[in-house]
Design a protein around this motif. Structure first.
Motif, PDB file in Angstrom:
ATOM      1  N   HIS A   1       0.845  -1.215   0.000  1.00 37.78           N
ATOM      2  CA  HIS A   1       0.000   0.000   0.000  1.00 37.78           C
ATOM      3  C   HIS A   1       0.871   1.253   0.000  1.00 37.78           C
ATOM      4  CE1 HIS A   1      -3.474  -2.452   0.473  1.00 37.78           C
ATOM      5  NE2 HIS A   1      -3.325  -2.706   1.753  1.00 37.78           N
ATOM      6  N   CYS A   2       1.984   1.217   0.742  1.00 35.21           N
ATOM      7  CA  CYS A   2       2.883   2.385   0.771  1.00 35.21           C
ATOM      8  C   CYS A   2       3.452   2.636  -0.624  1.00 35.21           C
ATOM      9  CB  CYS A   2       4.044   2.153   1.744  1.00 35.21           C
ATOM     10  SG  CYS A   2       3.580   2.303   3.468  1.00 35.21           S
ATOM     11  N   LEU A   3       3.859   1.549  -1.292  1.00 27.66           N
ATOM     12  CA  LEU A   3       4.429   1.704  -2.644  1.00 27.66           C
ATOM     13  C   LEU A   3       3.408   2.341  -3.581  1.00 27.66           C
ATOM     14  CD1 LEU A   3       6.335  -1.682  -3.006  1.00 27.66           C
ATOM     15  CD2 LEU A   3       7.355   0.588  -2.928  1.00 27.66           C
ATOM     16  N   LYS A   4       2.120   2.054  -3.347  1.00 27.17           N
ATOM     17  CA  LYS A   4       1.090   2.660  -4.200  1.00 27.17           C
ATOM     18  C   LYS A   4       0.802   4.083  -3.753  1.00 27.17           C
ATOM     19  CE  LYS A   4      -1.335  -1.630  -5.405  1.00 27.17           C
ATOM     20  NZ  LYS A   4      -2.535  -2.471  -5.173  1.00 27.17           N
ATOM     21  N   GLN A   5       0.574   4.244  -2.445  1.00 35.25           N
ATOM     22  CA  GLN A   5       0.155   5.536  -1.898  1.00 35.25           C
ATOM     23  C   GLN A   5       1.161   6.642  -2.198  1.00 35.25           C
ATOM     24  OE1 GLN A   5      -0.907   5.327   2.257  1.00 35.25           O
ATOM     25  NE2 GLN A   5      -1.412   7.493   2.400  1.00 35.25           N
ATOM     26  N   TYR A   6       2.450   6.216  -2.231  1.00 33.10           N
ATOM     27  CA  TYR A   6       3.527   7.207  -2.446  1.00 33.10           C
ATOM     28  C   TYR A   6       4.211   7.011  -3.794  1.00 33.10           C
ATOM     29  CZ  TYR A   6       2.869   8.083   2.520  1.00 33.10           C
ATOM     30  OH  TYR A   6       2.310   8.392   3.740  1.00 33.10           O
ATOM     31  N   SER A   7       3.445   6.477  -4.757  1.00 31.32           N
ATOM     32  CA  SER A   7       4.046   6.205  -6.075  1.00 31.32           C
ATOM     33  C   SER A   7       4.027   7.461  -6.946  1.00 31.32           C
ATOM     34  CB  SER A   7       3.221   5.127  -6.779  1.00 31.32           C
ATOM     35  OG  SER A   7       1.897   5.632  -6.971  1.00 31.32           O
ATOM     36  N   GLY A   8       3.210   8.446  -6.565  1.00 26.66           N
ATOM     37  CA  GLY A   8       3.056   9.629  -7.407  1.00 26.66           C
ATOM     38  C   GLY A   8       1.967   9.419  -8.441  1.00 26.66           C
ATOM     39  N   ASP A   9       1.361   8.226  -8.410  1.00 33.64           N
ATOM     40  CA  ASP A   9       0.294   7.893  -9.364  1.00 33.64           C
ATOM     41  C   ASP A   9      -1.028   8.466  -8.820  1.00 33.64           C
ATOM     42  OD1 ASP A   9      -1.763   6.656 -10.703  1.00 33.64           O
ATOM     43  OD2 ASP A   9      -0.600   4.811 -11.047  1.00 33.64           O
ATOM     44  N   GLU A  10      -1.668   9.335  -9.649  1.00 29.48           N
ATOM     45  CA  GLU A  10      -2.891  10.033  -9.211  1.00 29.48           C
ATOM     46  C   GLU A  10      -3.903   9.071  -8.584  1.00 29.48           C
ATOM     47  OE1 GLU A  10      -3.563  13.220  -9.135  1.00 29.48           O
ATOM     48  OE2 GLU A  10      -1.532  13.633  -9.857  1.00 29.48           O
ATOM     49  N   ALA A  11      -4.028   7.914  -9.214  1.00 34.48           N
ATOM     50  CA  ALA A  11      -5.077   6.971  -8.769  1.00 34.48           C
ATOM     51  C   ALA A  11      -4.926   6.618  -7.296  1.00 34.48           C
ATOM     52  CB  ALA A  11      -4.990   5.695  -9.605  1.00 34.48           C
ATOM     53  N   PHE A  12      -3.714   6.670  -6.796  1.00 33.91           N
ATOM     54  CA  PHE A  12      -3.483   6.248  -5.393  1.00 33.91           C
ATOM     55  C   PHE A  12      -3.327   7.422  -4.439  1.00 33.91           C
ATOM     56  CE2 PHE A  12      -3.420   2.050  -6.698  1.00 33.91           C
ATOM     57  CZ  PHE A  12      -2.447   1.783  -7.662  1.00 33.91           C
ATOM     58  N   MET A  13      -3.551   8.639  -4.941  1.00 34.55           N
ATOM     59  CA  MET A  13      -3.256   9.799  -4.085  1.00 34.55           C
ATOM     60  C   MET A  13      -4.498  10.515  -3.584  1.00 34.55           C
ATOM     61  SD  MET A  13      -0.160  11.164  -6.498  1.00 34.55           S
ATOM     62  CE  MET A  13       0.238  12.621  -5.584  1.00 34.55           C
ATOM     63  N   LYS A  14      -5.656   9.967  -3.951  1.00 39.44           N
ATOM     64  CA  LYS A  14      -6.917  10.692  -3.648  1.00 39.44           C
ATOM     65  C   LYS A  14      -7.047  11.009  -2.164  1.00 39.44           C
ATOM     66  CE  LYS A  14      -9.731   8.660  -7.363  1.00 39.44           C
ATOM     67  NZ  LYS A  14      -9.279   7.216  -7.414  1.00 39.44           N
ATOM     68  N   HIS A  15      -6.608  10.093  -1.299  1.00 39.70           N
ATOM     69  CA  HIS A  15      -6.863  10.302   0.142  1.00 39.70           C
ATOM     70  C   HIS A  15      -5.641  10.866   0.861  1.00 39.70           C
ATOM     71  CE1 HIS A  15     -10.587   8.131  -0.482  1.00 39.70           C
ATOM     72  NE2 HIS A  15      -9.898   7.171  -1.085  1.00 39.70           N
ATOM     73  N   ASN A  16      -4.607  11.225   0.069  1.00 33.05           N
ATOM     74  CA  ASN A  16      -3.384  11.732   0.712  1.00 33.05           C
ATOM     75  C   ASN A  16      -3.570  13.152   1.220  1.00 33.05           C
ATOM     76  OD1 ASN A  16      -2.100   9.398   0.160  1.00 33.05           O
ATOM     77  ND2 ASN A  16      -0.673  10.222  -1.373  1.00 33.05           N
ATOM     78  N   THR A  17      -2.858  13.493   2.309  1.00 36.74           N
ATOM     79  CA  THR A  17      -2.742  14.912   2.689  1.00 36.74           C
ATOM     80  C   THR A  17      -1.690  15.519   1.768  1.00 36.74           C
ATOM     81  OG1 THR A  17      -0.917  14.403   4.179  1.00 36.74           O
ATOM     82  CG2 THR A  17      -3.147  14.309   5.110  1.00 36.74           C
ATOM     83  N   SER A  18      -1.648  16.849   1.718  1.00 31.25           N
ATOM     84  CA  SER A  18      -0.634  17.461   0.835  1.00 31.25           C
ATOM     85  C   SER A  18       0.763  17.064   1.322  1.00 31.25           C
ATOM     86  CB  SER A  18      -0.804  18.976   0.834  1.00 31.25           C
ATOM     87  OG  SER A  18      -0.798  19.438   2.172  1.00 31.25           O
ATOM     88  N   ARG A  19       0.875  16.949   2.643  1.00 27.49           N
ATOM     89  CA  ARG A  19       2.165  16.553   3.240  1.00 27.49           C
ATOM     90  C   ARG A  19       2.564  15.159   2.720  1.00 27.49           C
ATOM     91  NH1 ARG A  19       5.570  17.751   7.701  1.00 27.49           N
ATOM     92  NH2 ARG A  19       7.536  17.406   6.606  1.00 27.49           N
ATOM     93  N   GLN A  20       1.583  14.238   2.706  1.00 29.21           N
ATOM     94  CA  GLN A  20       1.886  12.880   2.234  1.00 29.21           C
ATOM     95  C   GLN A  20       2.282  12.917   0.760  1.00 29.21           C
ATOM     96  OE1 GLN A  20      -1.824  10.916   3.531  1.00 29.21           O
ATOM     97  NE2 GLN A  20      -0.589   9.613   4.885  1.00 29.21           N
ATOM     98  N   ASN A  21       1.613  13.790  -0.010  1.00 30.37           N
ATOM     99  CA  ASN A  21       1.970  13.883  -1.439  1.00 30.37           C
ATOM    100  C   ASN A  21       3.421  14.303  -1.611  1.00 30.37           C
ATOM    101  OD1 ASN A  21      -0.422  12.974  -2.487  1.00 30.37           O
ATOM    102  ND2 ASN A  21      -1.346  15.028  -2.560  1.00 30.37           N
TER     103      ASN A  21
END
Lengths: 30, 394
Positions: B105-125
Motif C-alpha cells: 500500500h505504501c508503494l502505491k500511496q507514495y508512487s506519485g500515481d494520481e489513482a493512489f493519491m486521492k486520500h493523501n494529505t498534501s504533506r503525504q503527497n
C-alpha cells in the motif's frame, strides 16, 4: 525533481528469479 | 562537535538513511529476527513495513537505483526466508502478511500515481517517490502477498481441521448427552483446544484467536473478511463431507444440532461485524443438508419442497443424505426408494457436477484492495527494541 520529469521504471525480476539470485548468493557465502 | 539541535517534528521528511553495508543488518533485525510475540507485540501495526518503505524512500531520494533494487530484493527474500523457517506459525505468517500488504500500500500511496493519491494529505503527497517507478516491484510484492495468504490459510486449516468434526458434528450440546471422549485423546498441540474433546466452543475460541491476532497485526479489514470467509468455507465443507460419509450422522437430532451450531457461528460473525463478508453463504450447503435431515420425506409435495430448498446441494449429495437417513424411532420408516427416485427424476435436468464431496482444498482467489494509511511518515519514531540504531531519521 521537476514534476514534469517522469520517474524511471525499474525492471523487476520475478519472485522465482529473485529466489534463484538469493540461492546463488547464499552458495557463494556459505 | 556540532551542537545536537533537536529537530522539530516537521523538519523530518519521513525517510530513513542507512549505509549500504548495513542493509543485511537491517533485514536481519527487522525481519529475520523479529519475534511477532516479543518486540512486535507493542509496535504500531505495520511499523516494519513503514520502516522499510522510509529506507526505500531515501534510496530513491538520493537517486540510487542499485540501492533501491537490493533493498527490495533482500526484503522480499528475507520475508520468504522467515516464512520458510516459521511458516507453520499462524502469528508469524499473519504478521508478515499484514506487513507485506502495508508495504505494498505504501508503494502505491507514495508512487506519485494520481489513482493512489486521492486520500493523501498534501504533506503525504510531498513524500511520494521522486526518481523511480516501482510498478514492476509492486507486482512482485503482490505475488508474494498471495503466497503468504495461501500459507496463512494452510496454517489456519491445520489448526482448525482436528476440531471441525468433533465440534460441529460429534459433540452434542442440545440433548444434554455428553459426548466427552476418554482423556487418551488429549491433543498435544499448544493451540486453544487442549481439552480432551473439541467442542463448538473450541472452534469459536480459535476463530476469535485468529481474528484478534490479525487485528493486532494491522491486517487490512478487507483481507480479514476474506480469511474468515475461507475459514467458514473449510468448516462447512469438512462438516458436510463427514455427514455424507457417516450413517450415524444422518438423523433428525443431528440436523438440529448442526443448525444450532451454525446459528452460533452466525452469532460469532454478527459479534465481529462480519455478516457481509460472504462467510455465512459458504455454509449454505451444510445448512440445507441439516434442513433435509429434518423435513418430511414421504409425499410428492415433500419431494418438491426438498428440490426447491436444496439449491446449494448436488443431486448426489441429496440422494446420499436420503439414503443414509436413520429414522428417529421404530415408528418412522426409512426413506423409500420410490421417494428417492422421485427426487432424482425432478433433478435430472439440473446441470451440475456429479461430485459427492465438497473440495476442502479450494481457496477463493484473494484480492488486496488498496488501503491507504493516514499515518504521517515524518512522525514515525523507531523503538530502540528493534536494534535499528544505525538508521538515521531524515
Amino acid at each position: 525533481r521537476p514534476p514534469s520529469r517522469p520517474r524511471i521504471l525499474l525492471k523487476a525480476p520475478t519472485l522465482a528469479e529473485m529466489e534463484e539470485m538469493n540461492i546463488s548468493e547464499e552458495e557463494e557465502s556459505p | 562537535h556540532p551542537v545536537n539541535i533537536p529537530r522539530r517534528e516537521k523538519d523530518f521528511q519521513g525517510m530513513l538513511e542507512y549505509k549500504k553495508e548495513d542493509e543485511l543488518k537491517l533485514v536481519k533485525n527487522l525481519i529475520l529476527e523479529l519475534k511477532p510475540r516479543g518486540v512486535a507485540v507493542n509496535l504500531i501495526p505495520g511499523l516494519p513495513a513503514y520502516i522499510l518503505f522510509m529506507c526505500l524512500r531515501h534510496a530513491d531520494y538520493v537517486n540510487d537505483d542499485q540501492k533501491v533494487r537490493t533493498l527490495l530484493t533482500s526484503t522480499i527474500n528475507s520475508i520468504k526466508k522467515i516464512l520458510k523457517k516459521r511458516g507453520d506459525d499462524f502469528e508469524t505468517v499473519s504478521f508478515w502478511l499484514a506487513n507485506t500488504c502495508r508495504f505494498l500500500h505504501c508503494l502505491k500511496q507514495y508512487s506519485g500515481d494520481e489513482a493512489f493519491m486521492k486520500h493523501n494529505t498534501s504533506r503525504q503527497n510531498e513524500h511520494s517517490l521522486s526518481n523511480f517507478d516501482l510498478a514492476e516491484y509492486r507486482q512482485v510484492i503482490s505475488d508474494l502477498a498471495i503466497q503468504i495468504y495461501q500459507q496463512l490459510i494452510k496454517c489456519m486449516e491445520n489448526i482448525l481441521q482436528p476440531m471441525i468434526v468433533s465440534g460441529m458434528l460429534e459433540h452434542e450440546t442440545i440433548q444434554g448427552v455428553s459426548g466427552v471422549k476418554p482423556t487418551g485423546l488429549r491433543k498435544r498441540t499448544s493451540s486453544i483446544a487442549d481439552e480432551g474433546t473439541y467442542t463448538l466452543d473450541s472452534i469459536l475460541r480459535q476463530l476469535s484467536a485468529f481474528h484478534s491476532t490479525m487485528c493486532q497485526h494491522g491486517t487490512d479489514p478487507e483481507l480479514i473478511k476474506q480469511v474468515v470467509k475461507q475459514q467458514f468455507y473449510i468448516i462447512g465443507a469438512v462438516t458436510l463431507n463427514n455427514l455424507l460419509l457417516r450413517k450415524d450422522m444422518c438423523s433428525w437430532s443431528k440436523g438440529m444440532q448442526i443448525r444450532y451450531n451454525v446459528s452460533q457461528l452466525e452469532e460469532w460473525l454478527r459479534d465481529k461485524g462480519l455478516m457481509t463478508c460472504g462467510a455465512k453463504e459458504t455454509l449454505e450447503p451444510l445448512i440445507q443438508a441439516a434442513q433435509l435431515l429434518q423435513v418430511k420425506k414421504k409425499t410428492d409435495e415433500d419431494a418438491e419442497a426438498i428440490c426447491s430448498m436444496c439449491q446449494a446441494l448436488t443431486t448426489a449429495q441429496i440422494v446420499k443424505v436420503l439414503n443414509l437417513y436413520t429414522p428417529v424411532n421404530e415408528f418412522e420408516e426409512r426413506v423409500s426408494v420410490a421417494f428417492i427416485r422421485t427426487i432424482q427424476t425432478r433433478l435430472r435436468d439440473r446441470c451440475e457436477s456429479p461430485q459427492l464431496l465438497m473440495d476442502t482444498k479450494m481457496i477463493y482467489p484473494v484480492t488486496f484492495p488498496f488501503n491507504p494509511s493516514s499515518l504521517a511518515l515524518e512522525t514515525i519514531q523507531i523503538p530502540s527494541s528493534l536494534n535499528l540504531g544505525f538508521l538515521t531519521r531524515v
